[in-house]
Design a protein around this motif. Sequence first.
Motif: not given
Lengths: 102, 559
Positions: B310-311, B314, B317, B344, B348, B352, B396, B404, B408, B434
């Motif tokens: 997931s990181s 991100h 993005y 963002y 994040y 996280t 997330l 989150g 986004k 996403s």
Amino acid sequence: MTNIPLSHWLALATALFAIGTIGVITRRNMLIALMSLEIMLNGVGLAFLAFARFRGDVSVHAAVFIVMAVAAAEVAIGLALAIAMYRNNGSIDLDQASRLKG
Amino acid sequence: MSDIIAFSPVLLAAITGLIVMVLDLLSGKNTHKGFLGWVTAVGLLASGTAACLLWVGGREISLPFMVGMVQFDTYGAFFVTLIAIAGAASSLLIVDHNPEQGIHDGATYPLVAFATFGAMLFVVATDMILLFLGLEIMSLALYVLAASKQTSPFSMEAGVKYFLLGALASGFFLFGAAFLYGATGSLDFVTVGRTIQDAAAHGSGLSKVALVMIIAALGFKIAAVPFHFWTPDVYEGSPTPISAFMAGVVKAAGFAVLARMMLTIWGTAEFSSGWQSPGGILLILAVISMVVGNIMGIVQDNVKRILAYSSISHAGYILLGVYAIGLGEPGAVGISLNSGVPFYLLTYVLATVGAFGVLALMGGQGHEDMSLDSIAGLGKRSPILALILTISVLSLAGIPPLLGFMGKFVLFKQVLLADPDRNWVWVVVAVLNSLVALYYYLRIVLYVYFREPEGEAAPIIKSNAGLFAVSTMAVLVLLLGVFPGKAIDASNQASHHAVLSITEAQAAPAVQQESAPTPEPKQPLRLRQVDGLKVDPSHIPIIRRAMELKLRDSGPKPK
């Protein structure tokens, strides 16, 4: 000495850097990986010095000393990790450090 | 003196590290070291508060100082605050996690404080050597922290992998810095940028090599594909509070530096004009990071690995945001950082750190396995932790009332506004990604609430410090999600200072020159005798001018 053109110095520096990089990526012995790391950073130092000489700028020599000091610190930590690895695995073969995957 | 005041947030983090180190020694071997975690957290939060005070105090803090090597402005203040919050949360998570895991924790707190200090220095530096020092202070502490569970082969392996690839990245960064120096004759961002953007140096091979090298080096730190291979292994193997630190602090600092360096040095109006431009590399990395991160995230069964992928996605993005610069904004260079990027990163980092934090509180009795199965049934065993984990992963994922979603929304909107004709494709790609990511985030929630553990469930640690840290993150995610106005304003202000303005930096030495004329050097500059170097006579006036500038810069500062 003084007649060697910049491009030769840069070629040597880049070659050292490339040899070091390939060594870190491909060699499976932790100590050899650390040595390759040193070669890499020495290539960087040589590139700095070559440019400094070419430009007649002495102040960047300080940057090279900083790079050398940091490289020493990095290798100290690398050796500590090698010892930790030996205690856990009984060897410093990087191929044996492959439990984490997926 | 004003130098020290403007540098105080960064200094406070270093002082915290020193104090904690001494307290660790004074407190004896057999005492419980948990209070050191609180001391570290308070010190780091003091540093974050100092950054906020400098910001809202209305002081002119955007001038370069420390011989022009540091610039503390709203951009620096934003990221120093963010880094301080994430660092403080990680040190609170260590308090009860480490004793349960059998890690000697007295030594970890100073290392966390020093790593945070390094990250802050990394963010505020504008000279490539000082930047490198910050990078190394942060990284060297983290190599040790990743391997800090000495009895665990997993932790050792994480440390070794992070060390080898991190050291490689440092080498790449330095090589890039050397070539930039060769192309421009300076190590200062602003001077380098000014020279590179001149037509003569723009197409030079040296600066192109440097561009690739520096993107590769910072790509390692922000875990962008294809420099992401270490990320899942290291996040999984490290002690979980350290994973939280890496996912939060290192990524925020890495992006802060990446955006500032890229836009200051290569930021012309053509920065994001297609594949061939400097920003084109960022666009490619952004798209493959999103796609690879999300697809690999789907097939994972370990929660820490899911969060690692997931990181990575991100990072994709955010890279898209760095690629889509704003044009026609105030500032001498005519470009600015996309104002969605700092915001963002805020969304994040909070989410996280919260998610990893809950996992850190599930590592009781030395339990290391964080498979989906071992967190099953968390909703029954600890409703509070389950709720915090759910809020964090849904944030997330970008579910509406949470922070989150705002992150986004703002980021994609700004990317679209930057260049509607071209960027809509990438915004569609990001939104589709996403949606794909929703699958693995919801899978975590499903296991937490609707599955019973089949094997051994992860034992929960009773920890006031850790619970305080993760619930603060969750409350921030909820509150800022509903009232994002202030945070968006802050992010806008920060992004205006992201690109170091050339005129501003030029103005500062000019003022000093008026107040105190520089004394003439006593001896004439003897150019021909510098280390036996032969100098082309036609270059002498240029070199003399450069040396005079050097002397003036390094001379005593008027006060």
